[in-house]
Write a protein that holds these residues in place. Sequence first.
Motif, short mmCIF file in Angstrom:
data_model
loop_
_atom_site.label_atom_id
_atom_site.label_comp_id
_atom_site.label_asym_id
_atom_site.label_seq_id
_atom_site.Cartn_x
_atom_site.Cartn_y
_atom_site.Cartn_z
N ILE A 198 0.79 -1.24 -0.11
CA ILE A 198 -0.13 0.13 -0.14
C ILE A 198 1.07 1.70 -0.25
O ILE A 198 0.76 2.36 -0.81
CB ILE A 198 -1.28 -0.14 1.12
N LEU A 199 1.90 1.01 0.87
CA LEU A 199 2.83 2.81 0.72
C LEU A 199 3.69 2.46 -0.54
O LEU A 199 3.46 3.58 -1.01
CB LEU A 199 3.84 2.66 2.18
N LEU A 200 3.96 1.53 -1.13
CA LEU A 200 4.29 1.65 -2.48
C LEU A 200 3.89 1.82 -3.73
O LEU A 200 4.22 1.77 -4.43
CB LEU A 200 5.06 0.50 -2.74
N GLU A 201 2.18 1.54 -3.63
CA GLU A 201 1.77 2.01 -4.36
C GLU A 201 1.16 3.02 -5.25
O GLU A 201 1.12 3.39 -4.32
CB GLU A 201 0.26 1.38 -4.15
N SER A 202 1.57 3.01 -6.87
CA SER A 202 1.09 4.56 -6.75
C SER A 202 0.42 4.11 -8.04
O SER A 202 -0.72 3.53 -8.79
CB SER A 202 2.51 5.05 -8.27
N ARG A 203 -1.21 5.39 -7.82
CA ARG A 203 -2.40 5.25 -8.59
C ARG A 203 -2.28 6.46 -8.15
O ARG A 203 -2.44 7.53 -7.97
CB ARG A 203 -3.96 4.69 -7.24
N PRO A 204 -2.99 6.41 -10.35
CA PRO A 204 -3.09 7.72 -10.14
C PRO A 204 -4.42 9.39 -9.51
O PRO A 204 -3.78 10.49 -9.58
CB PRO A 204 -3.92 8.25 -12.00
N LEU A 205 -5.30 9.25 -9.42
CA LEU A 205 -6.36 9.50 -8.39
C LEU A 205 -6.31 9.48 -6.92
O LEU A 205 -7.02 10.10 -5.85
CB LEU A 205 -7.57 9.37 -8.73
N VAL A 206 -5.21 8.99 -6.26
CA VAL A 206 -5.11 8.51 -4.71
C VAL A 206 -3.98 9.65 -3.91
O VAL A 206 -2.96 8.93 -4.65
CB VAL A 206 -5.39 6.79 -4.60
N LYS A 207 -4.28 10.49 -3.95
CA LYS A 207 -3.79 11.08 -2.59
C LYS A 207 -2.80 10.25 -1.82
O LYS A 207 -1.77 10.18 -2.00
CB LYS A 207 -3.90 12.01 -2.05
N GLY A 208 -2.76 9.36 -1.00
CA GLY A 208 -2.30 8.59 -0.45
C GLY A 208 -2.00 9.34 0.99
O GLY A 208 -2.19 9.81 1.41
N LEU A 209 -1.50 8.28 1.90
CA LEU A 209 -1.15 8.61 3.56
C LEU A 209 0.17 10.07 3.17
O LEU A 209 0.64 10.27 2.89
CB LEU A 209 -0.38 7.45 4.52
#
Length: 172
Positions: A87-98
Amino acid sequence: MEMKTHISVIGITYCELPLYLLLGIFCGLVSVALSSCTSFMLQIVENIQTASGVPKSAFPVLGGLLVGLVALAYPEILYWGFENVDILLESRPLVKGLSAELLLQLVAVKIVTTSLCRASGLVGGYYAPSLFIGAATGTAYGKIVGYIISHADPIFHLSILEVASPQAYGLV
């Protein structure tokens, strides 16, 4: 023949190498923090056991209880079979993340809880926690560096520094 201004090796530009050097120093400090915290926790648990006379077999229960209470506030620190690192390393275009702030909190909390688990006698190791701590540290660093460079560029003209995605720093 035209020379390229940014030579790249595996997606990392040479101009970005100083940023990775700073990341290495930062990760070294985090590693020292993990080792020091573990030594400190081992000493505390030993002192409590000696002073109170509580049987050694009770400490894994107490350690598990304390880690469980911390996990109520920070569930990301629990082991989910490397899913939390993904989850930390995942890159999704429209998801800002933590946020970088939350990632740094998770690093600190994971260091303390990993040290507590080790000191109280719970079964576990350092491999998975160190992957999580490293990924969170690198991702937070990448977010902070990206923010600083993007906001300082009009003032200091740091366009020579191309900053990779935060996940790239998390992988390192």
